[in-house]
Motif scaffolding. Structure first.
Motif, PDB file in Angstrom:
ATOM      1  N   GLU A  45       6.875  61.772  22.589  1.00 34.81           N
ATOM      2  CA  GLU A  45       6.681  60.824  23.816  1.00 34.81           C
ATOM      3  C   GLU A  45       7.824  61.008  24.970  1.00 34.81           C
ATOM      4  O   GLU A  45       7.474  60.940  26.221  1.00 34.81           O
ATOM      5  CB  GLU A  45       7.078  59.173  23.438  1.00 34.81           C
ATOM      6  CG  GLU A  45       8.670  58.932  23.262  1.00 34.81           C
ATOM      7  CD  GLU A  45       9.256  59.396  21.918  1.00 34.81           C
ATOM      8  OE1 GLU A  45      10.215  58.638  21.541  1.00 34.81           O
ATOM      9  OE2 GLU A  45       8.901  60.199  21.018  1.00 34.81           O
ATOM     10  N   THR A  46       8.720  61.998  24.642  1.00 30.96           N
ATOM     11  CA  THR A  46       9.482  62.371  25.762  1.00 30.96           C
ATOM     12  C   THR A  46       9.387  63.833  26.069  1.00 30.96           C
ATOM     13  O   THR A  46       8.852  64.363  25.220  1.00 30.96           O
ATOM     14  CB  THR A  46      10.921  62.181  25.185  1.00 30.96           C
ATOM     15  OG1 THR A  46      11.146  62.708  24.004  1.00 30.96           O
ATOM     16  CG2 THR A  46      11.614  60.737  25.285  1.00 30.96           C
ATOM     17  N   LYS A 162      18.520  55.604  28.130  1.00 35.82           N
ATOM     18  CA  LYS A 162      17.717  55.268  29.226  1.00 35.82           C
ATOM     19  C   LYS A 162      18.013  53.896  29.436  1.00 35.82           C
ATOM     20  O   LYS A 162      17.876  53.528  30.781  1.00 35.82           O
ATOM     21  CB  LYS A 162      16.359  55.451  28.527  1.00 35.82           C
ATOM     22  CG  LYS A 162      15.752  56.634  28.807  1.00 35.82           C
ATOM     23  CD  LYS A 162      13.939  56.681  28.807  1.00 35.82           C
ATOM     24  CE  LYS A 162      13.629  58.105  28.272  1.00 35.82           C
ATOM     25  NZ  LYS A 162      13.538  58.569  26.895  1.00 35.82           N
ATOM     26  N   GLU A 163      18.410  53.192  28.437  1.00 37.43           N
ATOM     27  CA  GLU A 163      18.771  51.750  28.772  1.00 37.43           C
ATOM     28  C   GLU A 163      20.041  51.493  29.503  1.00 37.43           C
ATOM     29  O   GLU A 163      20.351  50.479  29.602  1.00 37.43           O
ATOM     30  CB  GLU A 163      18.054  50.597  27.774  1.00 37.43           C
ATOM     31  CG  GLU A 163      16.949  50.646  27.365  1.00 37.43           C
ATOM     32  CD  GLU A 163      16.538  50.022  26.189  1.00 37.43           C
ATOM     33  OE1 GLU A 163      17.552  49.539  25.296  1.00 37.43           O
ATOM     34  OE2 GLU A 163      15.399  49.851  25.753  1.00 37.43           O
ATOM     35  N   GLY A 164      20.716  52.651  29.405  1.00 40.01           N
ATOM     36  CA  GLY A 164      22.299  52.368  29.796  1.00 40.01           C
ATOM     37  C   GLY A 164      23.018  51.593  29.065  1.00 40.01           C
ATOM     38  O   GLY A 164      24.270  50.962  29.275  1.00 40.01           O
ATOM     39  N   LEU A 165      22.669  51.645  27.740  1.00 40.04           N
ATOM     40  CA  LEU A 165      23.517  50.819  26.454  1.00 40.04           C
ATOM     41  C   LEU A 165      24.355  51.757  25.699  1.00 40.04           C
ATOM     42  O   LEU A 165      24.177  53.096  25.884  1.00 40.04           O
ATOM     43  CB  LEU A 165      22.600  50.125  25.686  1.00 40.04           C
ATOM     44  CG  LEU A 165      21.809  48.801  26.335  1.00 40.04           C
ATOM     45  CD1 LEU A 165      20.879  48.606  25.464  1.00 40.04           C
ATOM     46  CD2 LEU A 165      22.632  47.849  26.934  1.00 40.04           C
ATOM     47  N   PRO A 166      25.362  51.330  25.354  1.00 40.15           N
ATOM     48  CA  PRO A 166      26.387  52.286  24.435  1.00 40.15           C
ATOM     49  C   PRO A 166      25.473  53.077  23.385  1.00 40.15           C
ATOM     50  O   PRO A 166      24.684  52.509  22.594  1.00 40.15           O
ATOM     51  CB  PRO A 166      27.309  51.263  23.915  1.00 40.15           C
ATOM     52  CG  PRO A 166      27.259  50.075  24.642  1.00 40.15           C
ATOM     53  CD  PRO A 166      26.016  49.926  25.148  1.00 40.15           C
ATOM     54  N   TYR A 167      26.147  54.443  23.231  1.00 36.47           N
ATOM     55  CA  TYR A 167      25.577  55.250  22.260  1.00 36.47           C
ATOM     56  C   TYR A 167      26.461  56.138  21.751  1.00 36.47           C
ATOM     57  O   TYR A 167      26.229  56.961  20.733  1.00 36.47           O
ATOM     58  CB  TYR A 167      24.156  55.966  22.814  1.00 36.47           C
ATOM     59  CG  TYR A 167      24.741  56.977  23.954  1.00 36.47           C
ATOM     60  CD1 TYR A 167      24.764  56.450  25.146  1.00 36.47           C
ATOM     61  CD2 TYR A 167      24.793  58.188  23.411  1.00 36.47           C
ATOM     62  CE1 TYR A 167      24.976  57.239  26.281  1.00 36.47           C
ATOM     63  CE2 TYR A 167      25.243  59.066  24.632  1.00 36.47           C
ATOM     64  CZ  TYR A 167      25.408  58.551  25.856  1.00 36.47           C
ATOM     65  OH  TYR A 167      25.763  59.583  27.139  1.00 36.47           O
ATOM     66  N   LEU A 184      21.648  64.591  30.030  1.00 35.03           N
ATOM     67  CA  LEU A 184      20.241  64.691  28.874  1.00 35.03           C
ATOM     68  C   LEU A 184      19.640  63.313  28.765  1.00 35.03           C
ATOM     69  O   LEU A 184      20.572  62.384  28.799  1.00 35.03           O
ATOM     70  CB  LEU A 184      20.666  65.309  27.797  1.00 35.03           C
ATOM     71  CG  LEU A 184      21.274  66.618  27.820  1.00 35.03           C
ATOM     72  CD1 LEU A 184      21.378  67.485  26.295  1.00 35.03           C
ATOM     73  CD2 LEU A 184      20.379  67.666  28.589  1.00 35.03           C
ATOM     74  N   TYR A 185      18.300  63.155  28.567  1.00 35.87           N
ATOM     75  CA  TYR A 185      17.751  61.876  28.329  1.00 35.87           C
ATOM     76  C   TYR A 185      17.947  60.784  29.227  1.00 35.87           C
ATOM     77  O   TYR A 185      17.296  59.768  28.878  1.00 35.87           O
ATOM     78  CB  TYR A 185      18.484  61.502  26.810  1.00 35.87           C
ATOM     79  CG  TYR A 185      18.275  62.519  25.675  1.00 35.87           C
ATOM     80  CD1 TYR A 185      17.287  63.214  25.093  1.00 35.87           C
ATOM     81  CD2 TYR A 185      19.593  62.939  25.347  1.00 35.87           C
ATOM     82  CE1 TYR A 185      17.158  64.082  24.247  1.00 35.87           C
ATOM     83  CE2 TYR A 185      19.701  64.019  24.332  1.00 35.87           C
ATOM     84  CZ  TYR A 185      18.462  64.541  23.774  1.00 35.87           C
ATOM     85  OH  TYR A 185      18.522  65.474  22.786  1.00 35.87           O
ATOM     86  N   GLU A 186      18.205  61.136  30.480  1.00 41.29           N
ATOM     87  CA  GLU A 186      18.375  59.935  31.319  1.00 41.29           C
ATOM     88  C   GLU A 186      16.976  59.368  31.919  1.00 41.29           C
ATOM     89  O   GLU A 186      16.850  58.378  32.272  1.00 41.29           O
ATOM     90  CB  GLU A 186      19.477  60.304  32.297  1.00 41.29           C
ATOM     91  CG  GLU A 186      20.941  60.212  31.616  1.00 41.29           C
ATOM     92  CD  GLU A 186      21.955  60.649  32.486  1.00 41.29           C
ATOM     93  OE1 GLU A 186      21.523  60.926  34.033  1.00 41.29           O
ATOM     94  OE2 GLU A 186      23.208  60.994  32.355  1.00 41.29           O
ATOM     95  N   ALA A 187      16.324  60.592  32.251  1.00 40.32           N
ATOM     96  CA  ALA A 187      15.072  60.339  32.933  1.00 40.32           C
ATOM     97  C   ALA A 187      13.898  59.655  32.089  1.00 40.32           C
ATOM     98  O   ALA A 187      14.137  59.849  30.642  1.00 40.32           O
ATOM     99  CB  ALA A 187      14.514  61.542  33.509  1.00 40.32           C
TER     100      ALA A 187
END
Ligand code: ATP
Length: 187
Positions: A45-46, A162-167, A184-187
């Motif tokens: 999907e990405t 992507k959701e701007g949540l803690p990881y 990475l993985y932001e878009a």
């Protein structure tokens, strides 16, 4: 020696991978575990993360763990990679050692569709790593592992970013820094 083989897309590698494999390494007395990044499927999907970035992250995540190594055999090959080809390659690399392929139950359930699966069983041993939601019988010659599990997935890490949540807590610190530096993985 006993050599574990752990394949995956590792997009990105996370603590769920490290914890389960380290626990299996201890439980089964494996001397070494070889991480084998797979070519990323273009149908995911990405957008696939580049080989270089995935291998950079694996190097950071396994650094400091005794006996953890990486082999880029599948990334360097043209065309489709079958586990059978990887197994033959590894057997040539480790002719005198016992190989243990570490797989999830998803892979176990589909094993009869794998290319040359009967021959594969003669080349390697297979350890099936259980997850919390798994509830199934594992038949011989497959070996069941009830190792410690932390239910993190690469999908969860990518979604959080992507959701701007803690990881940060799902990753090795150096992998976290790498992801931030390279956006990475932001878009
Ligand atoms: P995705 O969410 O993108 O599908 P993933 O987190 O499952 O990725 P993969 O690189 O596909 O990661 O996983 C490689 C192997 O690691 C698979 O056999 C998978 O079942 C196993 N695995 C992944 N996450 C965990 C975890 N938290 N605990 C134990 N095994 C895991």
């Amino acid at each position: 020696m006993k050599i574990g083989i752990f394949g995956g897309t590792f997009d990105p590698i996370h603590i769920g991978h490290i914890i389960s494999v380290l626990e299996v390494k201890i439980a089964f007395g494996l001397d070494e575990v070889v991480f084998i990044p797979a070519r990323q499927s273009p149908h995911k999907e990405t957008m696939p993360t580049a080989n270089k970035e995935r291998t950079d992250m694996i190097k950071r995540a396994i650094s400091g763990y005794e006996g953890f190594t990486m082999d880029t055999f599948e990334l360097n090959r043209e065309g489709k990679s079958f586990t059978y080809d990887t197994a033959k390659y590894l057997k040539a690399q480790y002719p005198d050692d016992e190989l243990y392929f570490l797989m999830g139950t998803d892979q176990y359930e589909n094993f009869d569709k794998w290319h040359n699966h009967d021959e594969l069983i003669d080349i390697m041993n297979f350890i099936v790593m259980m997850r919390h939601s798994d509830d199934m019988e594992i038949s011989a010659p497959f070996i069941r592992a009830d190792q410690l599990v932390v239910e993190v997935s690469s999908t969860l890490v990518r979604t959080r970013i992507k959701e701007g949540l803690p990881y940060k807590h799902f990753l090795n610190e150096a992998v976290y820094e790498y992801i931030k530096e390279n956006a990475l993985y932001e878009a």
